[in-house]
Each structure stands twice: as C-alpha cells, then as structure tokens.
Scaffold this active site. Structure first.
Site, PDB file in Angstrom:
ATOM      1  N   SER A  71      32.610   1.706 -14.645  1.00  0.00           N
ATOM      2  CA  SER A  71      32.645   1.870 -16.099  1.00  0.00           C
ATOM      3  C   SER A  71      33.203   0.693 -16.883  1.00  0.00           C
ATOM      4  O   SER A  71      33.137   0.689 -18.112  1.00  0.00           O
ATOM      5  CB  SER A  71      33.458   3.118 -16.478  1.00  0.00           C
ATOM      6  OG  SER A  71      32.708   4.276 -16.240  1.00  0.00           O
ATOM      7  N   LYS A  98      39.906   1.875 -25.836  1.00  0.00           N
ATOM      8  CA  LYS A  98      39.003   2.955 -25.414  1.00  0.00           C
ATOM      9  C   LYS A  98      39.633   4.304 -25.751  1.00  0.00           C
ATOM     10  O   LYS A  98      40.847   4.478 -25.593  1.00  0.00           O
ATOM     11  CB  LYS A  98      38.743   2.829 -23.907  1.00  0.00           C
ATOM     12  CG  LYS A  98      37.675   3.777 -23.362  1.00  0.00           C
ATOM     13  CD  LYS A  98      37.422   3.536 -21.868  1.00  0.00           C
ATOM     14  CE  LYS A  98      36.306   4.430 -21.338  1.00  0.00           C
ATOM     15  NZ  LYS A  98      36.051   4.250 -19.899  1.00  0.00           N
ATOM     16  N   SER A 138      31.004   3.843 -18.598  1.00  0.00           N
ATOM     17  CA  SER A 138      31.394   4.640 -19.744  1.00  0.00           C
ATOM     18  C   SER A 138      32.080   3.844 -20.854  1.00  0.00           C
ATOM     19  O   SER A 138      32.144   4.320 -21.981  1.00  0.00           O
ATOM     20  CB  SER A 138      32.346   5.760 -19.297  1.00  0.00           C
ATOM     21  OG  SER A 138      33.578   5.210 -18.853  1.00  0.00           O
TER      22      SER A 138
END
Lengths: 95, 494
Positions: B183, B79, B159
């Site tokens: 998330s 990420k 997210s």
C-alpha cells in the site's frame, strides 16, 4: 473447499454483519473465488515447518506491572454515539 | 518567485534556513494548491488550514529563536489511518463517522516534534484494504498522471492513494502512508513517487488504525529518494507503546545517499518473471539491472521458490487479522451507530451499513478461516508457508546478496472503475504480487520511479533489503534515481 449460502449466512452472523439473501448469494461467489485462489497453498510441503509467530526475532517486551496511564474516562467516551456520565450507553442486554 | 510547492523537502529546508521565505508562506502556497486541485483529484478527505497556519507560525517563531527541527516548517499530508488529535480520523470508512481521537499517533507526533506542519488528512482505501483507492467511503482518488493524449481518469493505486496523488500533484511536500501488502509501494509506482515500507518494527504502529497487525508498517511517500530518507528518519522511533517496536537507534538515512554500490551484490529473483507480464515491465527491470551494473554492482540470479504462494497466504493471514482487529467497530465506542431491536441487531446493522463491500468480504473471509474446524487447514498452513517465504529471503541474504531488485507492480496505473477488476476481487489482489512477499517476511522495500511506459505513465522498480538495512535501499534507490531521472505529471487539474 467452498462455501454455500448457509455457510455465508453463518459466517456473517459470527462476524456480526447483517447480510440480506441477495447479498449472501453475491458473497458466496466472491468468497468462493478467494477461497479458490488460496487453495493453491495445499501444494506446498509444510511437513516439519514451524508456523510463523513473529516476523522479527525479538523477545516480547515487558514493562513494569504498574499503572502508567488513566483518568481519561471523558476522553475515552468523547466519541461514543451515546454516552452518559462517562459510561457507554447500549440497548438493554439483560432483562 | 518560483512556485514554492515545486520544491522538494530538502530544497525547502535549505531555502527556509536561508530565510528566502517563511513556513507560513510555504504553508499558504500548499493550502492554495489544495484548494485549486482537490475538487479534481479528491486526495484530501479533510484539510486543516487554521491548524496548519498556527503550526507554521509557531515554526517561524522557533526558527527566529534558533530552535530548528529536522522538518522545521515542512507542510505534510497525513493518511487518514493515523490518529490525529481532534482531527478527522476515519480510515476512509463510514463506520468511523465523526471520529476525532483525543490522542496523536506516535508517527505523526514524531513529525510535529521535528517541526513539520499538518495540511490535512489524505484519502485511502477503506481500512487500507484495496489497491486502487476505490474502496474509500469518500470516493476514488484521481491519479495526477494521465496517458499521453488521453483525458481518462486513472487510479493512483492503493491503499495510500491519497498520499501518492497529493505528493505527485504537489499538494504536500511529503506524506505519511502505510503498507500491509504493498500500500505504499504500489501507489508510489503508479504516481512516479518514491515510497518505502521499512522493516516491521521500525515505525511505531501506535495510533494507526490496525488492519493486519503482523504486516502493517508505516512509511513515507515522497518526491525523491532524499525526501523519503528525511521523512523516514523522523517517522521512525523506538516506542514503548508498541510492543513490536524494535529497540534499535534510528540511523541518519540521508547520510547513506551518494554512497557507492560498487561491489554490492544485487539479487535478481527468477520467480518474479511472471507469465503474461507486459514486455515494458521486463524492459524496465533489465534497464534497472544495467544501471546498477554500470554503477559497479554485481548482478546475481537468485531463486525465491515460495514467491507464488505469498499472495494466497497473505489472503488468509491479512483477513484473519483484520476480522479480529475490526471487531471493535460495533457502534458503541465511536463512529456510526445504526439502531436495532436489541444489541446484537444494533451491531449487525451498524457493521452492515458502516463497512463497504471490500471490508465485508475480508472480514467474512477472516472469520471463516478462523472458525472452528478450518483454523488448521487455512490459518496454520498459511503461517507455515509464511515461514518458508521468510526462509527463502534468509537463504539468499545468507549467500551474500545485499539487496534484491524486482519490478514494483505488474502494470502501470489502470482506469477508475476497471470492469475486469470489479468483476473479480482476485484480479485486483494481483496488483500486490511483487510487494506482498516483503510484508510476509517483515523486510524493508522501496519503490523508486524508473521510467515511463509507451503511454507516458510512470513505472517503478522495487528494491528489497535485509531487516533494518534501509540505508542500503536508500543508497541503491538513489543510484537508480540518478540514472532514471525524476518524473512529474503535466498539470491538467486546478
């Protein structure tokens, strides 16, 4: 509680975000929607309840008061938009 | 030869050990898959093919010399929130333009130390603020899943949308992700993948761009429960560089799999039965209850009375912490700088142009609730409510509940550019209604795929555990996975 345009502009100033008049009007509606949503917290009886300060019960870790890192000025300033001799350069702040 | 990208981490680990193929061949297969798919899915914001091949070759050399780490030769996606030395790290934001840190986050350093290979950086909502991956400066990620017979693009959740989409589409063997309000678990549920947010303090936060420091935790998104267990074992550590990292040895999570849930008590919280919840979610939940009952678990109705206040309290605590954490993005130390007539105007111009709309909203809310005269009414009250939310969980765990079963999300994946959510930020926030309580209480939570809805889209269940009892979550999620089977999208991209 709700905010008016003047408050939005004051908060934007505190947050150091430039906000135009149009944006302020738009943000006023959005922030009030969020503040309206969180308003329901006033229904909760919080009498005598301690505020949470740490989600896991643990003693704050302490380390020896000694220099363990450093000498990395070039690494630290490597990503600066403007730097010279390992210093960050900013617009003049003192006349 | 079978498509190497179709293998799970556990399968690839065994085949690499058997010398069926090399880490370099496996890495090349993933790099080719990314090349073919990323134009359609936008899951990666940066790929690092040269570095990946170098790491893979080094892994092959280590294996030849007899040194084999837990993730030896396994290609992973990271990420964009994690600092990776010399590699694109922008938290999905414009304000970090060009930022390439000179250091590595603890979590990713742990993965490389165990032999893993980095494929690149994964798309995400800007600074992890969002539930659809639409707030990214790099544009939305497209969910590899589509409704049956439809070609409408859906969100992968957020997210960690890039992480979830890349795992579901086989563009990496597994991915790192982070979870502040849901998330990891919400995108995992939207993509038919497994995601675990461990207990607060289990993974070091060092080198992860901070959103809300008292809520942020890293965790993996993986294709199945076993892979998630393998990844978390490597990601988790005790780290002197994070004062909230907990001094507890990391267990062998994979060893917990296959254990029985016989005699375990699974709590079913009444408050998670929301008004207007789709019937399919309720059916899925009942199915999960039935599976665990069949496996010998005892089902116990429980009450978590402050559940409905978790999301509003979160929308005070998280923005407050974010407004403080994001103060560092000022055009001086890294990233974007937009000039102004003086330094204050430079700050204001930089932050106006560098932050997207959602980030600005949250920084403004946070600034407001922390401002003079409002602190007690908002922030202090929210932190007291947080104490009550945590107490709810402590009470049921104290009464003998081993884990709690809930739906993971209130719906399946929705369309990109959903008009209702665009018009009302609170509607988007409701995506996290079942996951946010877990962050507020610092507990571990896992999302595991449990079925498909009427349109053929994946739905997930969530298990919530006691602090540092991730093993029970893996064991129980594995039982659900065995009953439900695994779910993969039909390939329409690349």
């Amino acid at each position: 509680m709700s905010v008016d345009t003047a408050t939005v502009k004051r908060v934007a100033k505190l947050a150091r975000i430039r906000v135009s008049d149009d944006e302020a009007a738009h943000l006023e509606g959005e922030l009030n929607a969020i503040l309206g949503f969180v308003e329901q917290l006033s229904q909760v009886d919080i009498e005598g309840v301690e505020p949470m300060t740490s989600v896991t019960e643990m003693a704050m870790k302490k380390r020896q008061d000694a220099v363990t890192d450093g000498g990395k000025a070039a690494d630290i300033t490597a990503n600066a938009p403007n730097s010279e001799d390992n210093f960050f350069l900013v617009p003049k702040v003192v006349e | 030869m079978t498509d190497l990208t179709s293998l799970t981490i556990a399968e690839a680990r065994d085949r690499l050990a058997a010398k069926d193929f090399t880490a370099l061949e496996l890495t090349d297969a993933y790099l080719a898959a990314i090349d073919g798919a990323n134009g359609a899915l936008n899951a990666y914001v940066a790929t690092t093919p040269d570095q990946a091949r170098r790491m893979a070759s080094a892994s092959d050399e280590r294996r030849a010399s007899g040194t084999v780490g837990a993730l030896e030769g396994i290609p992973l996606g990271v990420k964009d929130l994690f600092a990776t030395d010399g590699v694109h790290t922008q938290a999905g934001s414009h304000i970090l333009d060009g930022f390439k840190p000179r250091y590595e986050s603890t979590v990713t350093a742990n993965l490389w130390a165990d032999g893993a290979v980095m494929l690149g950086k994964l798309n995400m909502d800007e600074f992890a603020m969002g539930s659809s991956n639409e707030t990214s400066y790099y544009g939305p990620v497209v969910n590899p899943w589509r409704a049956r017979g439809s070609n409408v693009d859906l969100v992968p959740g957020g997210s960690s949308g890039g992480s979830a989409a890349a795992v579901a589409a086989h563009l990496c063997a597994g991915a790192t992700a982070t979870d502040t309000g849901g998330s990891i678990r919400q995108p995992a549920a939207f993509t038919g993948t497994v995601g675990i947010k461990p207990t607060y303090g289990r993974c070091s936060r060092w080198g992860i761009a901070a959103f809300a420091s008292s809520l942020d935790q890293a965790g993996p998104i993986a294709r199945d429960v076993r892979d998630a267990a393998i990844l978390l074992k490597s990601m988790a550590s005790v780290d002197a560089k994070d004062t909230t990292s907990v001094d507890r040895p990391v267990p062998d999570y994979e060893a917990a799999l296959g254990g029985s849930v016989k005699g375990m008590t699974i709590g079913i919280p009444a408050e998670y039965r929301m008004d207007g919840m789709p019937r399919e979610i309720e059916t899925l939940w009942q199915q999960g209850i039935a599976w665990l009952k069949d496996a010998g678990a005892e089902i116990k109705p429980i009450s978590l009375p402050h559940t409905k206040y978790a999301l509003p309290a979160y929308y005070i605590v998280a923005p407050a912490e974010a407004s403080s954490n994001l103060a560092r993005y000022d055009g001086v130390k890294y990233g974007l700088r937009v000039p102004g007539k003086d330094i204050v105007e430079m700050y204001e111009n930089t932050r106006a142009e560098g932050f997207g709309a959602e980030v600005k909203r949250r920084v403004m809310i946070g600034t407001y609730v922390l401002s003079a005269g409002y602190y007690d009414a908002y922030y202090l009250r929210a932190q007291k409510v947080r104490t009550l939310i945590k107490r709810d969980f402590e009470t049921v765990f104290g009464d003998g509940v081993d884990a709690i079963l809930t739906p993971a999300t209130p719906s399946a994946a929705f369309g990109i550019g959903d008009q209702d959510m665009a018009a009302d930020p609170v509607k988007m926030y409701l995506n996290d209604i079942f996951t946010v309580t877990v962050n507020m209480a610092g507990l571990p939570g896992i999302a595991v795929p449990a079925g498909l809805d009427g349109q053929g889209l994946p739905l997930g269940l969530q298990l919530i555990g006691k602090p540092f009892d991730e093993e029970t979550l893996f064991r129980t999620a594995h039982v659900i996975e065995q009953a439900a089977g695994r779910f993969e999208p039909d390939k329409w991209w690349g």
